[in-house]
Design a protein around this motif. Sequence first.
Motif, PDB file in Angstrom:
ATOM      1  N   SER A  79       0.819  -1.217   0.000  1.00 61.39           N
ATOM      2  CA  SER A  79       0.000   0.000   0.000  1.00 61.39           C
ATOM      3  C   SER A  79       0.851   1.265   0.000  1.00 61.39           C
ATOM      4  O   SER A  79       0.376   2.337  -0.380  1.00 61.39           O
ATOM      5  N   ALA A  80       2.118   1.140   0.417  1.00 62.85           N
ATOM      6  CA  ALA A  80       3.005   2.306   0.447  1.00 62.85           C
ATOM      7  C   ALA A  80       4.068   2.254  -0.648  1.00 62.85           C
ATOM      8  O   ALA A  80       4.952   3.118  -0.679  1.00 62.85           O
ATOM      9  N   ALA A  81       3.987   1.294  -1.539  1.00 64.54           N
ATOM     10  CA  ALA A  81       5.009   1.137  -2.576  1.00 64.54           C
ATOM     11  C   ALA A  81       4.911   2.263  -3.609  1.00 64.54           C
ATOM     12  O   ALA A  81       3.821   2.778  -3.876  1.00 64.54           O
ATOM     13  N   PRO A  82       6.033   2.635  -4.231  1.00 62.64           N
ATOM     14  CA  PRO A  82       6.022   3.712  -5.227  1.00 62.64           C
ATOM     15  C   PRO A  82       5.499   3.279  -6.591  1.00 62.64           C
ATOM     16  O   PRO A  82       5.325   4.117  -7.477  1.00 62.64           O
ATOM     17  N   VAL A  83       5.282   1.977  -6.767  1.00 68.26           N
ATOM     18  CA  VAL A  83       4.739   1.446  -8.022  1.00 68.26           C
ATOM     19  C   VAL A  83       3.590   0.505  -7.664  1.00 68.26           C
ATOM     20  O   VAL A  83       3.495   0.039  -6.520  1.00 68.26           O
ATOM     21  N   PRO A  84       2.707   0.192  -8.615  1.00 63.66           N
ATOM     22  CA  PRO A  84       1.590  -0.706  -8.304  1.00 63.66           C
ATOM     23  C   PRO A  84       2.083  -2.124  -7.996  1.00 63.66           C
ATOM     24  O   PRO A  84       2.796  -2.727  -8.793  1.00 63.66           O
ATOM     25  N   VAL A  85       1.702  -2.639  -6.835  1.00 69.53           N
ATOM     26  CA  VAL A  85       2.089  -3.982  -6.408  1.00 69.53           C
ATOM     27  C   VAL A  85       0.845  -4.767  -6.024  1.00 69.53           C
ATOM     28  O   VAL A  85       0.029  -4.295  -5.220  1.00 69.53           O
ATOM     29  N   THR A  86       0.701  -5.958  -6.595  1.00 71.55           N
ATOM     30  CA  THR A  86      -0.361  -6.879  -6.223  1.00 71.55           C
ATOM     31  C   THR A  86       0.281  -8.097  -5.574  1.00 71.55           C
ATOM     32  O   THR A  86       1.146  -8.740  -6.169  1.00 71.55           O
ATOM     33  N   VAL A  87      -0.126  -8.419  -4.356  1.00 74.74           N
ATOM     34  CA  VAL A  87       0.428  -9.541  -3.611  1.00 74.74           C
ATOM     35  C   VAL A  87      -0.528 -10.731  -3.726  1.00 74.74           C
ATOM     36  O   VAL A  87      -1.739 -10.587  -3.485  1.00 74.74           O
ATOM     37  N   VAL A  88       0.022 -11.887  -4.105  1.00 74.26           N
ATOM     38  CA  VAL A  88      -0.810 -13.081  -4.273  1.00 74.26           C
ATOM     39  C   VAL A  88      -0.149 -14.280  -3.603  1.00 74.26           C
ATOM     40  O   VAL A  88       1.065 -14.319  -3.390  1.00 74.26           O
ATOM     41  N   ASP A  89      -0.972 -15.258  -3.290  1.00 71.01           N
ATOM     42  CA  ASP A  89      -0.510 -16.543  -2.791  1.00 71.01           C
ATOM     43  C   ASP A  89       0.022 -17.360  -3.966  1.00 71.01           C
ATOM     44  O   ASP A  89      -0.467 -17.235  -5.095  1.00 71.01           O
ATOM     45  N   GLY A  90       1.019 -18.175  -3.720  1.00 71.44           N
ATOM     46  CA  GLY A  90       1.515 -19.026  -4.798  1.00 71.44           C
ATOM     47  C   GLY A  90       2.894 -19.566  -4.500  1.00 71.44           C
ATOM     48  O   GLY A  90       3.609 -19.058  -3.629  1.00 71.44           O
ATOM     49  N   LEU A  91       3.257 -20.607  -5.223  1.00 75.57           N
ATOM     50  CA  LEU A  91       4.546 -21.268  -5.064  1.00 75.57           C
ATOM     51  C   LEU A  91       5.457 -20.963  -6.245  1.00 75.57           C
ATOM     52  O   LEU A  91       4.983 -20.813  -7.377  1.00 75.57           O
ATOM     53  N   ALA A  92       6.750 -20.942  -5.985  1.00 72.76           N
ATOM     54  CA  ALA A  92       7.723 -20.714  -7.051  1.00 72.76           C
ATOM     55  C   ALA A  92       7.656 -21.820  -8.099  1.00 72.76           C
ATOM     56  O   ALA A  92       7.913 -21.577  -9.283  1.00 72.76           O
ATOM     57  N   GLU A  93       7.294 -23.019  -7.675  1.00 76.30           N
ATOM     58  CA  GLU A  93       7.241 -24.147  -8.606  1.00 76.30           C
ATOM     59  C   GLU A  93       5.946 -24.197  -9.408  1.00 76.30           C
ATOM     60  O   GLU A  93       5.808 -25.037 -10.312  1.00 76.30           O
TER      61      GLU A  93
END
Length: 217
Positions: A79-93
């Motif tokens: 919410s305070a980032a200088p660019v749009p950030v969407t945080v999601v659940d998920g695995l690297a694999e």
Amino acid sequence: MAKVSHPVFARVYERLSVAMDRAGTAAFRRDLVAGLSGRVIEIGAGNGRMFAHYPPGVTQVLAVEPERRLRAAAERAASAAPVPVTVVDGLAEALPAGDGEFDAAVVALVLCTVPDQVSALAEISRVLRPGGQVRFFEHVAAEEATGLHRAQRLLDATLWPKLFAGCHTNRDTVAAIVAAGFEVQELRRFRFPATSNSPSSPCVLGRAVRPLPTGRR
């Protein structure tokens, strides 16, 4: 849902990451994402310590974090980032993204922890467009035939992964990136902290590119 939970480690890491940034990690984070533009996927975003460093050329960040507590902290940081950030659940694999969807991927102190490094790198390659880049900041194996290398192997086989949410200190991550088909174009090797002989002190920071198809270079 990724269903990853390391509640004790997550609480410790939230405090440790702040201290690490003050000790110098923040500068490495800035270097890691300097000059990026377009759509970016950050794998293993943790509590969102990277978000503040994304440059204005980045139009969107998809931040993937499987650990519940750290993901909640990342959502607050977004919410305070200088660019749009969407945080999601998920695995690297099994990244929650389409083929060739991103211009760049960012991994910071993540590839030491993923259970299947080969699969994670294959997924990163899949979601990057041809010519897209991977920015990586990781701690890695010490030079072979050294006491630190032997200590890393012992710790990885015993206590270290249990204490640090699956982290392994003795991975040759640069070799794995090359084996996944990426071309490493920039690479720095260093110790952090500079005078430390800790199992996690040998580090790399670099940039690799997913090659363009033959004939398009």
